[in-house]
Design a protein around this motif. Structure first.
Motif, short mmCIF file in Angstrom:
data_model
loop_
_atom_site.label_atom_id
_atom_site.label_comp_id
_atom_site.label_asym_id
_atom_site.label_seq_id
_atom_site.Cartn_x
_atom_site.Cartn_y
_atom_site.Cartn_z
N ARG A 43 -4.85 -6.61 -8.25
CA ARG A 43 -3.63 -7.41 -8.37
C ARG A 43 -2.56 -6.77 -7.49
O ARG A 43 -2.57 -5.56 -7.27
CB ARG A 43 -3.11 -7.41 -9.82
CG ARG A 43 -4.09 -7.89 -10.86
CD ARG A 43 -4.23 -9.40 -10.82
NE ARG A 43 -5.13 -9.91 -11.85
CZ ARG A 43 -6.42 -10.16 -11.65
NH1 ARG A 43 -6.97 -9.90 -10.48
NH2 ARG A 43 -7.16 -10.68 -12.61
N TRP A 44 -1.61 -7.58 -7.08
CA TRP A 44 -0.47 -7.08 -6.31
C TRP A 44 0.79 -7.38 -7.10
O TRP A 44 1.10 -8.55 -7.33
CB TRP A 44 -0.45 -7.77 -4.95
CG TRP A 44 0.74 -7.44 -4.08
CD1 TRP A 44 1.70 -6.50 -4.29
CD2 TRP A 44 1.07 -8.08 -2.84
NE1 TRP A 44 2.60 -6.50 -3.26
CE2 TRP A 44 2.24 -7.45 -2.35
CE3 TRP A 44 0.49 -9.11 -2.09
CZ2 TRP A 44 2.85 -7.85 -1.16
CZ3 TRP A 44 1.08 -9.50 -0.91
CH2 TRP A 44 2.25 -8.86 -0.45
N ARG A 45 1.45 -6.32 -7.52
CA ARG A 45 2.70 -6.51 -8.25
C ARG A 45 3.83 -6.60 -7.23
O ARG A 45 4.40 -5.60 -6.81
CB ARG A 45 2.93 -5.38 -9.25
CG ARG A 45 4.11 -5.65 -10.18
CD ARG A 45 4.24 -4.58 -11.24
NE ARG A 45 3.35 -4.80 -12.37
CZ ARG A 45 2.77 -3.83 -13.06
NH1 ARG A 45 2.97 -2.57 -12.73
NH2 ARG A 45 2.01 -4.11 -14.08
N HIS A 46 4.12 -7.83 -6.84
CA HIS A 46 5.12 -8.09 -5.81
C HIS A 46 6.51 -7.95 -6.40
O HIS A 46 6.77 -8.46 -7.50
CB HIS A 46 4.90 -9.50 -5.26
CG HIS A 46 5.65 -9.80 -4.01
ND1 HIS A 46 7.00 -10.08 -4.00
CD2 HIS A 46 5.24 -9.83 -2.72
CE1 HIS A 46 7.38 -10.29 -2.76
NE2 HIS A 46 6.34 -10.14 -1.96
N LEU B 260 0.83 -1.20 0.00
CA LEU B 260 0.00 0.00 0.00
C LEU B 260 0.86 1.25 0.00
O LEU B 260 0.60 2.20 -0.74
CB LEU B 260 -0.91 0.01 1.23
CG LEU B 260 -2.23 -0.74 1.11
CD1 LEU B 260 -2.81 -1.05 2.49
CD2 LEU B 260 -3.23 0.05 0.28
N GLU B 261 1.92 1.23 0.82
CA GLU B 261 2.81 2.41 0.90
C GLU B 261 3.61 2.60 -0.38
O GLU B 261 3.84 3.71 -0.81
CB GLU B 261 3.80 2.23 2.06
CG GLU B 261 3.17 2.38 3.43
CD GLU B 261 4.02 1.73 4.52
OE1 GLU B 261 5.21 1.42 4.26
OE2 GLU B 261 3.47 1.51 5.62
N ARG B 262 4.03 1.48 -0.96
CA ARG B 262 4.93 1.58 -2.12
C ARG B 262 4.22 1.51 -3.45
O ARG B 262 4.86 1.34 -4.50
CB ARG B 262 5.97 0.45 -2.06
CG ARG B 262 6.86 0.54 -0.86
CD ARG B 262 7.96 -0.47 -0.97
NE ARG B 262 8.78 -0.48 0.23
CZ ARG B 262 9.70 -1.38 0.50
NH1 ARG B 262 9.91 -2.38 -0.37
NH2 ARG B 262 10.41 -1.32 1.59
N ASP B 263 2.90 1.54 -3.37
CA ASP B 263 2.15 1.60 -4.62
C ASP B 263 2.34 0.36 -5.49
O ASP B 263 2.52 0.47 -6.70
CB ASP B 263 2.61 2.86 -5.40
CG ASP B 263 1.44 3.49 -6.13
OD1 ASP B 263 0.30 3.21 -5.76
OD2 ASP B 263 1.70 4.25 -7.09
N GLU B 264 2.30 -0.79 -4.86
CA GLU B 264 2.48 -2.04 -5.61
C GLU B 264 1.16 -2.67 -6.02
O GLU B 264 1.14 -3.72 -6.65
CB GLU B 264 3.27 -3.06 -4.77
CG GLU B 264 4.72 -2.66 -4.55
CD GLU B 264 5.42 -3.53 -3.50
OE1 GLU B 264 6.56 -3.22 -3.15
OE2 GLU B 264 4.82 -4.51 -3.03
N LEU B 265 0.06 -2.03 -5.64
CA LEU B 265 -1.25 -2.59 -6.02
C LEU B 265 -1.70 -1.98 -7.34
O LEU B 265 -1.35 -0.84 -7.66
CB LEU B 265 -2.28 -2.28 -4.94
CG LEU B 265 -2.00 -2.88 -3.57
CD1 LEU B 265 -3.00 -2.37 -2.55
CD2 LEU B 265 -2.02 -4.40 -3.62
N LEU B 266 -2.46 -2.75 -8.09
CA LEU B 266 -3.03 -2.17 -9.31
C LEU B 266 -4.35 -2.85 -9.65
O LEU B 266 -4.63 -3.95 -9.18
CB LEU B 266 -2.04 -2.22 -10.48
CG LEU B 266 -1.66 -3.54 -11.11
CD1 LEU B 266 -1.01 -3.30 -12.46
CD2 LEU B 266 -0.71 -4.31 -10.22
#
Ligand code: C2E
Ligand code: MG
Ligand code: MG
Ligand code: MG
Length: 289
Positions: A63-66, A35-41
């Motif tokens: 989606r979560w771009r891990h 959430l903090e690093r903007d990895e969700l889309l």
């Protein structure tokens, strides 16, 4: 001997539990960071009018771009988020992202498109959903008219008739539609469906999958469609993968379809192309057969 084995068994189980716990903790920490690093889309899967195959709306799918594991599907982290308080933060992010996307598509000169957002039962329970949605619409300069938002809930939400009914009614009061997702997998009674402020039923993929070979599946799907229409609800079939399925659904009067046959979940740019193409042509060309 028995004692020893007993001890080993014990060690084995605690080890396994510890592993599971550790994995969950890592996942939870990872999600907070995401959430903090903007990895969700959000991906968007198109929905079509069953008869004309015109695009009618899109469903936002998280989606979560891990950073190491690549794209992680929601079934691998939503249940975990629902067990912690994370689902509220995640759900809030989804609402804001979807409204920002609606704004971006409008700013690109595209016609307004309905966006369906999946909402967890926890978000209904924790109450702030209506305010959050209003705020997300407002901060993007959207009225309910230019952003036709539909909220997708599962049948389990309908169990808490009193509370859920109030929240859903408040959503409808601000121009947001309500769809029941994965319909047929839960236990909604007719009376509850009739009583609840809902607009749409989405027939679960499970039933669509067995069309047209399985007579039971066909009977269930036809019954759901006519029941929904009797109650004044729109019907969307999920997981449409073959033209035989599409043909059957169309014959039965299903309103809309969604599935790999007609469109995968896509990034916003792809949806923009689809919207643009549709604006140009009166009717979309048929999807891949
Ligand atoms: P859902 O809301 O029922 O979404 C439909 C799922 O079916 C999506 O999986 C979609 O990619 C998949 N699908 C669509 N067409 C087909 C098809 O023709 N064949 C098959 N086999 N699958 C198809 P996805 O994106 O992995 O999402 C899974 C579930 O995760 C969703 O099911 C929804 O319950 C949940 N979810 C997704 N995004 C969110 C979100 O933002 N918030 C919450 N609370 N839940 C979400
Ligand atoms: Mg859904
Ligand atoms: Mg579904
Ligand atoms: Mg589902």
């Amino acid at each position: 001997m028995a004692k020893e084995r007993g001890r080993n068994t014990y060690a084995f189980y605690t080890g396994e539990i510890a592993d599971g716990l550790q994995e969950r903790l890592a996942m939870e920490t990872g999600l907070r960071r995401a959430l903090e690093r903007d990895e969700l889309l959000l991906y968007y899967q198109p929905q079509f009018n069953a008869a004309t195959q015109r695009l009618t709306g899109v469903e936002a799918l998280l989606r979560w771009r891990h950073p190491e594991q690549g794209l992680i599907p929601p079934n691998r982290f939503i249940p975990l988020a629902e067990e912690s308080d994370l689902i509220d933060a995640l759900g809030g992010w989804v609402l804001r992202r979807a409204c920002a996307q609606a704004r971006a598509w409008l700013d690109a000169g595209l016609a307004p498109v309905r966006i369906a957002i999946n909402v967890s039962g926890h978000q209904i329970l924790h109450q702030q959903l209506v305010e959050e949605l209003e705020a997300a619409l407002h901060s993007n300069g959207l009225s309910a008219g230019d952003a036709a938002i539909e909220v997708e809930i599962t049948e389990s939400v309908l169990q808490g008739v009193e509370h859920s009914g109030k929240v859903l009614q408040r959503l409808r009061d601000i121009g947001i539609r309500v769809a029941v997702d994965d319909f047929g997998t839960g236990y909604s009674s007719l009376s509850v469906l009739k009583q609840m402020p809902i607009d749409t039923l989405k027939i679960d993929r499970l039933f669509v999958r067995n069309i047209p070979d399985d007579t039971d599946a066909k009977a269930i799907v036809s019954a759901v469609i006519s029941m929904a229409h009797t109650l004044g609800l729109r019907v969307v079939a999920e997981g449409v993968e073959t033209s035989a399925q599409l043909g059957f659904l169309r014959e039965e009067g299903c309103d809309e379809v969604q599935g790999y046959l007609l469109g995968f979940p896509e990034l916003p740019e792809q949806i923009a192309l689809l919207l643009r193409a549709q604006g140009a042509a009166a009717v979309l060309p048929a999807g891949p057969a």
